[in-house]
Design a protein around this motif. Structure first.
Motif, PDB file in Angstrom:
ATOM      1  N   ARG A 138       0.816  -1.212   0.000  1.00  0.00           N
ATOM      2  CA  ARG A 138       0.000   0.000   0.000  1.00  0.00           C
ATOM      3  C   ARG A 138       0.852   1.267   0.000  1.00  0.00           C
ATOM      4  N   GLY A 139       2.169   1.116  -0.070  1.00  0.00           N
ATOM      5  CA  GLY A 139       3.052   2.272   0.004  1.00  0.00           C
ATOM      6  C   GLY A 139       3.214   2.818   1.402  1.00  0.00           C
ATOM      7  N   MET A 140       2.945   2.002   2.418  1.00  0.00           N
ATOM      8  CA  MET A 140       3.056   2.418   3.810  1.00  0.00           C
ATOM      9  C   MET A 140       4.320   1.821   4.438  1.00  0.00           C
ATOM     10  N   LYS A 141       4.675   2.326   5.595  1.00  0.00           N
ATOM     11  CA  LYS A 141       5.882   1.873   6.276  1.00  0.00           C
ATOM     12  C   LYS A 141       5.553   1.261   7.637  1.00  0.00           C
ATOM     13  N   LEU A 142       6.506   0.465   8.139  1.00  0.00           N
ATOM     14  CA  LEU A 142       6.352  -0.222   9.410  1.00  0.00           C
ATOM     15  C   LEU A 142       7.573   0.025  10.285  1.00  0.00           C
ATOM     16  N   TYR A 143       7.330   0.451  11.516  1.00  0.00           N
ATOM     17  CA  TYR A 143       8.384   0.615  12.513  1.00  0.00           C
ATOM     18  C   TYR A 143       8.013  -0.205  13.750  1.00  0.00           C
ATOM     19  N   ILE A 144       9.031  -0.750  14.433  1.00  0.00           N
ATOM     20  CA  ILE A 144       8.779  -1.455  15.680  1.00  0.00           C
ATOM     21  C   ILE A 144       9.667  -0.883  16.780  1.00  0.00           C
ATOM     22  N   ASP A 145       9.179  -1.032  17.991  1.00  0.00           N
ATOM     23  CA  ASP A 145       9.870  -0.560  19.181  1.00  0.00           C
ATOM     24  C   ASP A 145      10.824  -1.646  19.664  1.00  0.00           C
ATOM     25  N   MET A 146      12.057  -1.255  19.980  1.00  0.00           N
ATOM     26  CA  MET A 146      13.059  -2.207  20.470  1.00  0.00           C
ATOM     27  C   MET A 146      13.649  -1.702  21.785  1.00  0.00           C
ATOM     28  N   GLU A 147      13.713  -2.609  22.754  1.00  0.00           N
ATOM     29  CA  GLU A 147      14.389  -2.345  24.011  1.00  0.00           C
ATOM     30  C   GLU A 147      15.225  -3.587  24.340  1.00  0.00           C
ATOM     31  N   THR A 148      16.518  -3.507  24.091  1.00  0.00           N
ATOM     32  CA  THR A 148      17.404  -4.645  24.348  1.00  0.00           C
ATOM     33  C   THR A 148      18.411  -4.326  25.451  1.00  0.00           C
ATOM     34  N   GLN A 149      18.070  -3.357  26.295  1.00  0.00           N
ATOM     35  CA  GLN A 149      18.981  -2.944  27.360  1.00  0.00           C
ATOM     36  C   GLN A 149      18.791  -3.743  28.644  1.00  0.00           C
ATOM     37  N   TYR A 150      17.694  -4.499  28.754  1.00  0.00           N
ATOM     38  CA  TYR A 150      17.420  -5.295  29.941  1.00  0.00           C
ATOM     39  C   TYR A 150      17.070  -6.723  29.531  1.00  0.00           C
ATOM     40  N   VAL A 151      17.309  -7.683  30.433  1.00  0.00           N
ATOM     41  CA  VAL A 151      16.851  -9.053  30.209  1.00  0.00           C
ATOM     42  C   VAL A 151      16.217  -9.573  31.499  1.00  0.00           C
ATOM     43  N   THR A 152      15.423 -10.624  31.339  1.00  0.00           N
ATOM     44  CA  THR A 152      14.810 -11.299  32.480  1.00  0.00           C
ATOM     45  C   THR A 152      15.521 -12.622  32.747  1.00  0.00           C
TER      46      THR A 152
END
Length: 555
Positions: A138-152
């Motif tokens: 559709r000519g649209m874009k996708l962004y995702i949130d990343m947080e790799t500074q912590y782990v469980t």
């Protein structure tokens, strides 16, 4: 300290903040040698040229668990989002920003058990790549949130490294003892987090100064940019939101100079995979204009927090200062993401006591000031909800009111309603979703006077006039302390003037002495006095007007 407040806002009342650049040859060698427990599988292939063109963007920020449920389990998911792309295009947005997708015990999906695995509540990797392909078609874009500074404690690094000095991941986490039996707590000595549903995880901080961690992140991010490794990028993301980005992380003396030692090398590597990837950083210090992120971390975009605060103030002096700095001093090739709501803030309607005039005036500022506008899901409906510090005790439920189900129907029930938190606690008992209160897509779409239609008209206007998309912000003074005005200068001699009444009373103002010829009004409730020699404007309470013309001085 500001970063402490940032962590508090993000998770619960004590938690949100919970040697040189490594040569690329060494990083690539580490990426090859590290075992499966420490490195994601399926590294992408050789890049090819990305055929999709740049867009004049409007971002739609989605808390996907609360958006649309496709399989009837009351949890918003990726298939549900795919089913609503027609709606997003109808509204007028061009890009989608998702909160984290990866597997986590917490409903917001921060603090990961596995960064690469899609949360089963959201679907599968196939659902993710299908969404990406649908958006790109559709000519649209996708962004995702990343947080790799912590782990469980469920993460592979924790499982491998704690108490094991022979682990290939032994230096990937911070420890407080030489035997690696005591993972370092995050800010304020917090070592365990609790969710709203009695879930819990032990947590620690990732050693972002370790070269193996950098190598891992290079492959992890590249995987989401090109999941099948064919170098075409149609099945992956167009960029990343980098959560809680800092130079000196959480004030920890072991994690300093990260802009140059971690973020800049990571971005440089990923742009060799796909030069078109876009990186937007969430400043840990919300009072920051973010210019050091541009210069030192090589970030493409930051969030215009100072401008968001100024918009909510309805104070001309604050707006003028914030806009002149945020947009007027923007380095070439960089962008500010302009917003009034996000998943960490109270809904704007709640902050202005549901004042419809303020909501409309803020929409004009959000969408037409400049930068890259971002709309938080449900903002266009005037959804409301306020959370915050200790509202529901020491739990991540405090932010649930800011992240409630998108209101598709007048009755707030029906197919696809993502009521994942229904009947789970006091946050549901005090829900902001009220049937037949005029706040729903079903009620607002047919009503030409609704807030939804105001947003739709503004986005239609923005699309119709390129100067409102890409024109440079310029300060435009006027004679009234209750009226804020600005200009947008586009390519050639295209020009736009925008005027907003920041008060609940009628106002009149004059815009300068020189009137460009042919200025015509294209939007708004403001009116110009046609017989006046100067550009005299009358504005109703919280009224606005947009004029388009040609700047003769540029010829």
């Amino acid at each position: 300290m500001p970063e402490v407040g940032r962590l508090v806002r993000k998770f619960y009342p004590a938690v949100r903040y919970v040697c040189g650049v490594i040569r690329q040859f060494i990083l690539n060698l580490l990426a090859i040698l590290l075992p499966a427990a420490c490195l994601p599988q399926g590294a992408p292939g050789t890049p090819t040229q990305d055929v999709r063109s740049d867009q004049n963007e409007v971002i739609y920020h989605v808390f996907e668990r609360s958006f649309f449920d496709a399989n009837g389990d009351r949890k918003g998911d990726l298939r549900g989002l795919s089913q609503k792309l027609d709606y997003l295009q109808q509204l007028g947005v061009t890009s989608v920003l998702l909160t984290p997708l990866y597997e986590s015990v917490f409903y917001h999906n921060y603090f990961a058990d596995d960064w690469k695995k899609i949360d089963p509540d959201y679907g599968t990797t196939g659902d993710f790549t299908s969404l990406a392909r649908s958006l790109h078609s559709r000519g649209m874009k996708l962004y995702i949130d990343m947080e790799t500074q912590y782990v469980t404690d469920r993460h592979a690094w924790w499982q491998s490294a704690v108490g094991n000095l022979q682990s290939p991941c032994r230096n990937f986490l911070l420890f407080d003892d030489s035997q690696h039996l005591k993972p370092s707590p995050i800010i304020w000595g917090i070592s365990e987090l609790k969710g709203y549903n009695d879930s819990s995880r032990k947590v620690t901080t990732v050693n972002l100064r370790d070269p193996g961690v950098l190598a891992y992140n290079e492959h992890l991010f590249a995987y989401f940019a090109d999941p099948n490794g064919d170098g075409k990028f149609n099945d992956g993301v167009d960029g990343f939101r980098l959560d809680h980005t800092m130079d000196d992380f959480d004030g920890n003396p072991r994690l300093t100079e990260l802009f140059t030692q971690f973020w800049a090398p990571l971005i440089a590597k990923l742009k060799t995979v796909n030069p078109r990837l876009t990186f937007v950083a969430e400043q840990a210090e919300w009072g920051s204009f973010g210019f050091d992120y541009f210069s030192r971390a090589t970030i493409d975009r930051v969030f215009a927090f100072r401008l968001a605060m100024a918009i909510a103030s309805f104070d001309k002096a604050q707006l003028q200062t914030a806009a002149d700095t945020t947009l007027g001093m923007l380095p070439a090739g960089k962008e500010q993401v302009v917003f009034i709501e996000n998943h960490d803030l109270d809904r704007f309607a709640s902050r202005v006591n549901k004042d419809p005039g303020k909501e409309r005036a803020a929409a004009v500022l959000n969408l037409l000031l400049g930068g890259i506008p971002s709309i938080y899901y449900g903002q266009e409906l005037g959804m409301f909800g306020a959370g915050g510090f200790n509202k529901f005790g020491n739990t991540d439920a405090n932010d649930i009111p800011r992240r409630e189900a998108f209101e598709w129907y007048a009755a707030d029930t029906g197919k696809g309603m993502a009521l994942w938190y229904k009947d789970t606690g006091p946050w549901w008992d005090s829900t902001n979703l009220k049937p037949f209160d005029g706040i729903s897509l079903q009620e607002e779409q047919p009503d030409p006077q609704s807030l939804w239609n105001w947003y739709h008209q503004l986005l239609t206007l923005r699309k119709a006039y390129p100067v409102l998309q890409t024109g440079n912000y310029v300060a435009k003074d006027n004679t009234n302390p209750k009226v804020f005005s600005w200009g947008r200068h586009g390519t050639g001699s295209s020009l736009a003037w925008v005027v907003v009444n920041l008060s609940g009373q009628d106002q009149q103002t004059t815009l300068g002495d020189s009137i460009p010829p042919g200025m015509r009004q294209v939007f708004g409730t403001a009116t110009r006095e046609q017989n006046a020699k100067q550009f005299v404007i009358d504005l109703p309470p919280y009224g606005a007007g947009v004029w388009i013309g040609q700047d003769q001085s540029s010829k």
